[in-house]
Design an enzyme around this catalytic site. Structure first.
Site, PDB file in Angstrom:
ATOM      1  N   ASN A  63       0.841  -1.186   0.000  1.00 41.94           N
ATOM      2  CA  ASN A  63       0.000   0.000   0.000  1.00 41.94           C
ATOM      3  C   ASN A  63       0.882   1.243   0.000  1.00 41.94           C
ATOM      4  OD1 ASN A  63      -2.564  -1.220   0.057  1.00 41.94           O
ATOM      5  ND2 ASN A  63      -2.398  -1.578   2.257  1.00 41.94           N
TER       6      ASN A  63
ATOM      7  N   PRO B 214      -4.570 -12.035   7.531  1.00 41.42           N
ATOM      8  CA  PRO B 214      -5.250 -11.916   8.828  1.00 41.42           C
ATOM      9  C   PRO B 214      -5.724 -10.483   9.043  1.00 41.42           C
ATOM     10  CG  PRO B 214      -2.875 -12.185   9.109  1.00 41.42           C
ATOM     11  CD  PRO B 214      -3.168 -12.474   7.681  1.00 41.42           C
ATOM     12  N   ASP B 215      -6.901 -10.341   9.605  1.00 40.32           N
ATOM     13  CA  ASP B 215      -7.477  -9.023   9.887  1.00 40.32           C
ATOM     14  C   ASP B 215      -7.059  -8.629  11.309  1.00 40.32           C
ATOM     15  OD1 ASP B 215      -9.153  -6.836  10.551  1.00 40.32           O
ATOM     16  OD2 ASP B 215     -10.611  -7.489   9.047  1.00 40.32           O
TER      17      ASP B 215
ATOM     18  N   PHE C 224      -8.097   2.652  11.711  1.00 39.47           N
ATOM     19  CA  PHE C 224      -8.007   3.693  10.693  1.00 39.47           C
ATOM     20  C   PHE C 224      -8.697   3.226   9.425  1.00 39.47           C
ATOM     21  CE2 PHE C 224      -5.288   5.686  13.564  1.00 39.47           C
ATOM     22  CZ  PHE C 224      -4.902   6.943  13.086  1.00 39.47           C
TER      23      PHE C 224
ATOM     24  N   LYS D 261     -17.253   0.048   8.706  1.00 38.40           N
ATOM     25  CA  LYS D 261     -16.034  -0.679   9.090  1.00 38.40           C
ATOM     26  C   LYS D 261     -15.932  -0.776  10.601  1.00 38.40           C
ATOM     27  CE  LYS D 261     -11.001  -0.654   8.580  1.00 38.40           C
ATOM     28  NZ  LYS D 261      -9.820  -0.058   7.888  1.00 38.40           N
TER      29      LYS D 261
END
Length: 397
Positions: free
Chosen positions: A208, A303-304, A323, A337
């Protein structure tokens, strides 16, 4: 934070001495009293008059000044401060500190004090990396001397590498941390920052667009309020926050493991731009380009981290802050979210290319919580970090 704190600022020689003027201004702006001391070499780069004018205090220069010794002897001068800051600190002055030399006012003050010392080195990259300097660094750290920097970058001499003086704002944050008895003293906070790199093969990866600037600023702001900070960072160019326990990672899985190992904590601030997917079976050899053929990549979900920590039944921090970097429908997407992940707050921002926020020095965020969406004005990322740190301190009580 620094209201009425007394800082004895020792300025040694080197081109970086000009930054000491801005450092004095920023310390005074935060309410600190600054007593400047200049070495003979420092006077080649900044004048006693300019230093004295900004500090609103006499600049001390000579060890054997009869007037100074009559009014305030060097022993008293060295012990009347809350903190001694050496910025910039040359290789020569660091060596004097190690060997206990006292042949001028600055080195005598440093030897005659029992006040905490914070050193901000600045020198040529070869001098910094020299084994003698590195030995001196290790010795001074072992003696309890604090350090901020040096940073990596272009040198006035034309070389590139570590040795640049830390920026004045970084030194101020380190000063605040060194003097911290703030509202977060005794609190442990985990902060994630930067991007993750998910390998495709040994030379390619998915990532990212994150500089790590906001996460680093948040860690520094929390440190300034007295928190113990575990800083888990992916590959980022931003200098690591001095005083934090830094854990370097590359992939999302490594970041998840590092965060889990850092628990329990009082709060978690998950500012990292974690890649959502990784390549299934990343190769050990470079994928070769072949005419007319496009390689097929299979992806697995990473993985979250935010959801895992938010929904933990055993190690969930009292406050979990996520965030959300969005390009469309910022508030709607960030609100969804927060509910989906189960965190307490979401700090949302618009990272569309035209905003200049991703990779820039400013941010414009919306804080989303049970109380709704609170819009903050666009400001420097350091200012966003201080405001968020203050909110965290208030929430944790």
């Amino acid at each position: 934070m620094l209201e009425d704190k007394r800082i004895l600022l020792i300025i040694s020689g080197g081109i970086a001495a000009y930054k000491s003027l801005d450092l004095i201004r920023q310390l005074r702006k935060r309410g600190a009293w600054v007593t400047p001391v200049l070495t003979k070499s420092a006077e080649q780069f900044v004048t006693p008059l300019s230093v004295s004018a900004l500090a609103e205090e006499k600049a001390y220069r000579d060890l054997f000044d009869l007037t100074d010794e009559a009014e305030m002897g060097h022993i008293q001068l060295s012990r009347s401060a809350d903190l001694i800051v050496v910025a910039p600190a040359t290789a020569n002055l660091m060596a004097k500190m190690v060997t206990g030399q006292a042949d001028d006012l600055a080195s005598t003050l440093l030897l005659a004090t029992d006040t905490p010392i914070l050193v901000a080195p600045a020198m040529n990259v070869r001098m910094w990396l020299h084994p003698a300097t590195q030995r001196n660094l290790a010795t001074l750290k072992g003696d309890g001397v604090g350090f901020v920097g040096p940073n990596e970058g272009d040198m006035a001499c034309g070389e590139f590498g570590p040795g640049r003086l830390a920026e004045p704002v970084e030194i101020v944050v380190a000063v605040e941390a060194a003097l911290a008895e703030g509202p977060l003293t005794g609190r442990r906070i985990v902060v994630t920052s930067g991007p993750t790199h998910e390998p495709i093969d040994p030379v390619r990866y998915i990532a990212n667009r994150s500089s790590g600037a906001q996460g680093t600023a948040i860690a520094r702001a929390l440190l300034a309020l007295g928190a113990e900070v575990v800083f888990v960072t992916g590959p980022a160019e931003e200098p690591r926050p001095e005083g934090a326990h830094v854990v370097e990672v590359e992939t999302a899985k490594q970041m998840m493991d590092a965060v889990a190992a850092a628990m329990p904590a009082d709060a978690g601030v998950f500012a990292a731009a974690v890649a959502d997917w990784r390549v299934d079976g990343a190769g050990d050899s470079k994928i070769k380009k072949q005419d007319g053929e496009i390689p097929s990549l299979n992806f697995l979900e990473n993985p979250d981290i935010l959801a895992t920590i938010s929904q933990s039944k055993s190690d969930r921090p009292a406050l979990v802050v996520g965030f959300a970097a969005e390009t469309d429908d910022v508030i709607e997407n960030a609100t969804k979210k927060r509910l989906r992940k189960g965190c307490d707050w979401i700090v949302a921002n618009d990272v569309s290319p035209e905003t200049g926020i991703m990779g820039g020095r400013e941010n414009a965020v919306v804080l989303i919580s049970d109380d709704g969406a609170e819009h903050w004005p666009r400001m420097q990322k350091d200012a966003v970090a201080r405001q968020l740190a203050d909110r965290i301190a208030a929430k944790l009580g």
